[in-house]
Design a protein around this motif. Sequence first.
Motif, PDB file in Angstrom:
ATOM      1  N   ASN A 103     -70.937  71.173 -78.832  1.00 22.14           N
ATOM      2  CA  ASN A 103     -69.739  71.791 -78.256  1.00 22.14           C
ATOM      3  C   ASN A 103     -68.476  71.056 -78.691  1.00 22.14           C
ATOM      4  OD1 ASN A 103     -71.071  73.847 -76.932  1.00 22.14           O
ATOM      5  ND2 ASN A 103     -71.289  72.716 -75.009  1.00 22.14           N
ATOM      6  N   SER A 104     -68.581  69.750 -78.906  1.00 20.07           N
ATOM      7  CA  SER A 104     -67.444  69.000 -79.433  1.00 20.07           C
ATOM      8  C   SER A 104     -67.114  69.473 -80.850  1.00 20.07           C
ATOM      9  CB  SER A 104     -67.748  67.494 -79.441  1.00 20.07           C
ATOM     10  OG  SER A 104     -66.708  66.762 -80.047  1.00 20.07           O
ATOM     11  N   LEU A 105     -68.155  69.702 -81.657  1.00 22.57           N
ATOM     12  CA  LEU A 105     -67.966  70.214 -83.011  1.00 22.57           C
ATOM     13  C   LEU A 105     -67.240  71.560 -82.973  1.00 22.57           C
ATOM     14  CD1 LEU A 105     -69.152  69.555 -86.059  1.00 22.57           C
ATOM     15  CD2 LEU A 105     -70.588  71.524 -85.539  1.00 22.57           C
ATOM     16  N   ARG A 106     -67.713  72.442 -82.102  1.00 18.35           N
ATOM     17  CA  ARG A 106     -67.107  73.781 -82.014  1.00 18.35           C
ATOM     18  C   ARG A 106     -65.698  73.729 -81.451  1.00 18.35           C
ATOM     19  NH1 ARG A 106     -72.548  74.725 -79.561  1.00 18.35           N
ATOM     20  NH2 ARG A 106     -73.872  75.189 -81.370  1.00 18.35           N
ATOM     21  N   LEU A 107     -65.471  72.843 -80.485  1.00 10.98           N
ATOM     22  CA  LEU A 107     -64.125  72.718 -79.933  1.00 10.98           C
ATOM     23  C   LEU A 107     -63.153  72.247 -81.010  1.00 10.98           C
ATOM     24  CD1 LEU A 107     -62.180  72.801 -77.545  1.00 10.98           C
ATOM     25  CD2 LEU A 107     -62.873  70.458 -76.977  1.00 10.98           C
ATOM     26  N   GLY A 108     -63.609  71.341 -81.860  1.00  8.05           N
ATOM     27  CA  GLY A 108     -62.760  70.888 -82.948  1.00  8.05           C
ATOM     28  C   GLY A 108     -62.376  72.019 -83.879  1.00  8.05           C
ATOM     29  N   ILE A 109     -63.328  72.896 -84.183  1.00  8.22           N
ATOM     30  CA  ILE A 109     -63.048  74.049 -85.048  1.00  8.22           C
ATOM     31  C   ILE A 109     -62.068  74.997 -84.361  1.00  8.22           C
ATOM     32  CG2 ILE A 109     -64.050  76.058 -86.188  1.00  8.22           C
ATOM     33  CD1 ILE A 109     -66.647  74.443 -86.474  1.00  8.22           C
ATOM     34  N   LEU A 110     -62.296  75.263 -83.064  1.00  8.77           N
ATOM     35  CA  LEU A 110     -61.421  76.181 -82.328  1.00  8.77           C
ATOM     36  C   LEU A 110     -60.005  75.627 -82.198  1.00  8.77           C
ATOM     37  CD1 LEU A 110     -63.867  77.346 -79.498  1.00  8.77           C
ATOM     38  CD2 LEU A 110     -63.013  78.707 -81.419  1.00  8.77           C
ATOM     39  N   LEU A 111     -59.874  74.338 -81.936  1.00 11.82           N
ATOM     40  CA  LEU A 111     -58.537  73.738 -81.827  1.00 11.82           C
ATOM     41  C   LEU A 111     -57.818  73.730 -83.178  1.00 11.82           C
ATOM     42  CD1 LEU A 111     -59.086  70.735 -79.381  1.00 11.82           C
ATOM     43  CD2 LEU A 111     -57.882  72.874 -78.933  1.00 11.82           C
ATOM     44  N   SER A 112     -58.588  73.594 -84.258  1.00 13.62           N
ATOM     45  CA  SER A 112     -57.978  73.687 -85.585  1.00 13.62           C
ATOM     46  C   SER A 112     -57.399  75.083 -85.793  1.00 13.62           C
ATOM     47  CB  SER A 112     -59.016  73.377 -86.676  1.00 13.62           C
ATOM     48  OG  SER A 112     -59.451  72.040 -86.599  1.00 13.62           O
ATOM     49  N   GLY A 113     -58.158  76.089 -85.355  1.00 10.67           N
ATOM     50  CA  GLY A 113     -57.644  77.452 -85.430  1.00 10.67           C
ATOM     51  C   GLY A 113     -56.414  77.632 -84.560  1.00 10.67           C
ATOM     52  N   LEU A 114     -56.433  77.033 -83.354  1.00 12.75           N
ATOM     53  CA  LEU A 114     -55.282  77.120 -82.449  1.00 12.75           C
ATOM     54  C   LEU A 114     -54.055  76.467 -83.072  1.00 12.75           C
ATOM     55  CD1 LEU A 114     -54.035  77.771 -79.682  1.00 12.75           C
ATOM     56  CD2 LEU A 114     -54.920  75.561 -78.866  1.00 12.75           C
ATOM     57  N   PHE A 115     -54.264  75.364 -83.786  1.00  9.66           N
ATOM     58  CA  PHE A 115     -53.146  74.690 -84.441  1.00  9.66           C
ATOM     59  C   PHE A 115     -52.458  75.617 -85.440  1.00  9.66           C
ATOM     60  CE2 PHE A 115     -52.001  72.478 -88.425  1.00  9.66           C
ATOM     61  CZ  PHE A 115     -50.848  71.851 -87.996  1.00  9.66           C
ATOM     62  N   PHE A 116     -53.238  76.245 -86.309  1.00 10.27           N
ATOM     63  CA  PHE A 116     -52.632  77.126 -87.306  1.00 10.27           C
ATOM     64  C   PHE A 116     -52.045  78.383 -86.665  1.00 10.27           C
ATOM     65  CE2 PHE A 116     -55.303  74.668 -90.302  1.00 10.27           C
ATOM     66  CZ  PHE A 116     -54.296  74.301 -91.180  1.00 10.27           C
ATOM     67  N   LEU A 117     -52.648  78.840 -85.555  1.00 12.82           N
ATOM     68  CA  LEU A 117     -52.073  79.972 -84.826  1.00 12.82           C
ATOM     69  C   LEU A 117     -50.714  79.585 -84.248  1.00 12.82           C
ATOM     70  CD1 LEU A 117     -52.270  82.802 -83.579  1.00 12.82           C
ATOM     71  CD2 LEU A 117     -53.494  81.760 -81.637  1.00 12.82           C
ATOM     72  N   THR A 118     -50.603  78.368 -83.730  1.00 16.96           N
ATOM     73  CA  THR A 118     -49.331  77.890 -83.175  1.00 16.96           C
ATOM     74  C   THR A 118     -48.252  77.821 -84.248  1.00 16.96           C
ATOM     75  OG1 THR A 118     -50.543  76.584 -81.528  1.00 16.96           O
ATOM     76  CG2 THR A 118     -48.220  76.039 -81.876  1.00 16.96           C
ATOM     77  N   VAL A 119     -48.618  77.285 -85.412  1.00 16.92           N
ATOM     78  CA  VAL A 119     -47.667  77.230 -86.523  1.00 16.92           C
ATOM     79  C   VAL A 119     -47.254  78.640 -86.940  1.00 16.92           C
ATOM     80  CG1 VAL A 119     -47.342  76.522 -88.925  1.00 16.92           C
ATOM     81  CG2 VAL A 119     -48.546  75.009 -87.344  1.00 16.92           C
TER      82      VAL A 119
END
Length: 435
Positions: A103-119
């Motif tokens: 779940n930590s692995l998946r959260l990292g992927i999801l937060l990476s997506g959130l970062f680019f969505l924010t930008v």
Amino acid sequence: MEQGNIRAKRGGRINSSSASRKEWTQVRPSTGGKLDAQAVLLLAVNALYAISNALSGTFLPVYLWKASGSYLLIGWFSFGQFLAGGLTFWLAGKWVKEGNKMNSLRLGILLSGLFFLTVLLLGKQATRYGVPLGMLSGTAMGFYWLAYNVVYFEITEPDNRDRYNGWAGLLGSAGGMIAPWISGYLITTLHGERGYRLIFTLSLIIFGVACVLSFWLRKREKGSERYSFSYGFRRLQEKGNPWRRMFAAVMAQGVREGVFMFLVGLTVYIATSNESKLGNYTLLTSLIALVSFWVIGKRLTMRNRNVAMLAGTLLLGVAIMPLFWGVSYSMLLMFGIGTSLFMPLYIIPMTSRVFDLIGSTEEGASNREEYIVLREAALTLGRLIGLSGYLILLPINHSEQAIVWLMFIVGIMPVAGWYFMRPFLLAPTYVRKTR
């Protein structure tokens, strides 16, 4: 120090205690373990993660620089990224060891997506939030790479770790070759802002695919012990503990990364003022890196790690020399080609040996999360030191020659890394017989 820890002895050799040798068998250099299905799947997930980051991450410093015109903004963005990433490793270690590391692995992927969505949503206003955005990106990377490194350690052995790292480098180079070239083409064709929006959107989609694919990775077992926030740092206080040398070696690696991770691509763009040329630059250098990782990954063995790493560290320094003749596109190409050719000689033994040390004793294997956090602490400290040099130098002297000298100074730091790594590279490797 706990029984079974490896200690440095005369002649630079590292041996395990007699008690440990009853439980651990030496890995012979002639062995060549193959990668199982879980290792191949982890390679696929990591390749998608790398492709998504290469697609947008290569041009993110350019995007922020074009919107702000500030070199310092890029530096402070990276500072927030490194700092948040290191802290996330340390804090999330408890969750990864005692909870569900997948779940930590998946959260990292999801937060990476959130970062680019924010930008994507902020657009040019992203320049007003450089440090917070950097911290969001660093947090995402922290969750992902902590879990990835633990899983990588669990599914590889000393006899197939060089092979895995060779494939990881090859796939990363393939992604780094194609993705930035596509990004550069799209940004140039769609005239800037529309192109950036498209590549940020594509990154989101690929992150989603990587997250879905990760569900086929088996749920890993929890650690049998409680996580200790201070465990790794207590090891550094022990006289003769091999991690004192390893920490210094990894920190030297981080000093180089702290500057080169963002400055090279930005320098290429500033020298050309063309995203398409930056894409072509990454296409060529990544193609060369792909071939280099493939060849070196196949030929590198535990027997020749020491010579390979020494050659790699020296040649990485030589590769910077063309920039003293001018920071033009042709000189940058010579630098990039040299770096792509020689980096595998340095980074494959460096990565493999640090994880070999973790798995060389039962104590290390059972506390793998703490040791991986300790490794990241060394990387983070090194990156912040290198980046601090950039942030201090820039307001004083931002001339082309000053930047090249900074790149040269941090670029030869791998030589110090080899010096500290040398006893580990010469030592036999031990692994538990039951693993």
